[in-house]
Scaffold this active site. Structure first.
Site: not given
Ligand code: BJW
Ligand code: ZN
Length: 275
Positions: A125, A136, A215-216
């Site tokens: 990400h 570019c 942690g995801t």
């Molecule tokens: C612990 C702990 C401790 C706590 N020890 N553990 C419908 C169905 C399927 C897919 C899609 C859909 N509609 C759209 C989509 C695609 C979309 C998507 O997946 N959406 C779903 C939510 C449904 N994906 C995208 O858009 C991606 N791009 C893409 O698909 O491109 C093709 C495309 C192009 C054009 C149009 C459509 C598609 C891009 C994804 C980008 C994600 N970006 C983010 C940041 C956003 C900016 C912001 O707001 O700041 O990235 S979203 C956010 O979630 C961030 C993370 O990297 C990502 C994952 O989250 P993560 O890391 O799992 O964190 P949490 O908080 O969810 O979980 C934390 C975990 O830790 C928990 O389980 C806790 O229990 C645990 N924990 N303490 C260990 N101490």
């Molecule tokens: Zn450039």
């Protein structure tokens, strides 16, 4: 804390595997002081993803509440630049150093794996420490000092649209290669993941015999497919998370506890099995 038995099972699965990959999410950085996205104290409670998780939403938020966009930006940068790796990141870096794991695939943008000493980090990400040319695609590193200054200027920016535009103009730099405007190299919803990085991550998921998933919530695609790819290719999935996730169903072992409790204990146990 997970039982010693589960840690022993995880350690022997890892010790018996040839190619091991670690896949991490926001939970691994929670104990460094960076909030996760989802959950009651998650970032999205204050900054909902409908506005702050995608570029069109951010553009609308900028028109409606420029002061909140300013706060979102400086809080994110300030939090990240003022945090340090925790024992979870350190244990993963040590696992790479001693040859247990071959790479870390992370969804995090915080640079804490690198700060802990991990060398092969696939940031699917993006990273807050990288800017990308809009025209570019050329990537440039930015250092902590630059980010600290950016956070300072954003904090002091007036909360009007004009004030924020002035501050952003002062911070913007042009691409050395083509003169295009640069933006942070972080992936928002609806944007593509960096294809070069993701293809290596996918290869790693295909190749591995064990994947440590830490942690995801496993809700965001295509990153969340990587454990599934590994699982379908017979890799043993080991989950480290205090909570259940959709990926728990794939896991051969579920270690219920926090990353900084479990990972150092797991490293110790693997070492005792191997050496
Ligand atoms: C612990 C702990 C401790 C706590 N020890 N553990 C419908 C169905 C399927 C897919 C899609 C859909 N509609 C759209 C989509 C695609 C979309 C998507 O997946 N959406 C779903 C939510 C449904 N994906 C995208 O858009 C991606 N791009 C893409 O698909 O491109 C093709 C495309 C192009 C054009 C149009 C459509 C598609 C891009 C994804 C980008 C994600 N970006 C983010 C940041 C956003 C900016 C912001 O707001 O700041 O990235 S979203 C956010 O979630 C961030 C993370 O990297 C990502 C994952 O989250 P993560 O890391 O799992 O964190 P949490 O908080 O969810 O979980 C934390 C975990 O830790 C928990 O389980 C806790 O229990 C645990 N924990 N303490 C260990 N101490
Ligand atoms: Zn450039």
């Amino acid at each position: 804390m997970a039982s010693g038995g589960s840690i022993r099972t995880a350690a022997s699965l890892i010790a018996g595997a040839k190619h091991i990959v670690c896949f991490t999410g926001a939970g691994i950085s929670a104990e460094s002081g960076i909030p996760t996205f989802r959950g009651t104290s998650g970032i999205w409670e204050k900054y909902p993803p409908s506005l702050f998780g995608n570029i069109p939403g951010l553009a609308l938020a900028f028109l409606l509440f420029p002061g909140k966009v300013r706060n979102f930006a400086f809080e994110a940068i300030e939090t990240i630049v003022n945090t340090k790796p925790n024992p979870g990141h350190e244990a993963i870096a040590e696992m790479e150093k001693v040859g247990i794991i071959s790479s870390v695939i992370t969804q995090n943008i915080d640079g804490l794996h690198e700060a802990a000493g991990s060398k092969k980090v696939l940031s699917v990400h993006g990273s807050i420490y990288v800017f990308r040319c809009r025209r570019c695609g050329e990537r440039t590193d930015v250092d902590k000092e630059w980010l600290r200054e950016a956070a300072r200027r954003l904090r002091l920016a007036r909360s009007s649209r004009f004030g924020l535009i002035q501050t952003l103009k002062g911070l913007s730099t042009k691409c050395e290669k083509c003169g295009g405007l640069k933006r942070p190299d972080v992936v928002f919803f609806g944007e593509s993941l960096p294809a070069d990085v993701f293809s290596v991550a996918y290869e790693e998921a295909l190749k591995c015999n064990a994947m440590l998933v830490v942690g995801t919530s496993g809700l965001v695609y295509p990153a969340a497919n990587l454990p599934l790819v590994a699982y379908k290719h017979q890799a043993a999935i080991i989950e480290v998370n205090p909570e259940n996730s959709p990926l728990s169903a794939l896991a051969a072992v579920r270690l219920r506890g926090t990353a900084s409790e479990i990972l150092p204990a797991l490293l110790k146990e693997i070492s005792s099995v191997l050496w």
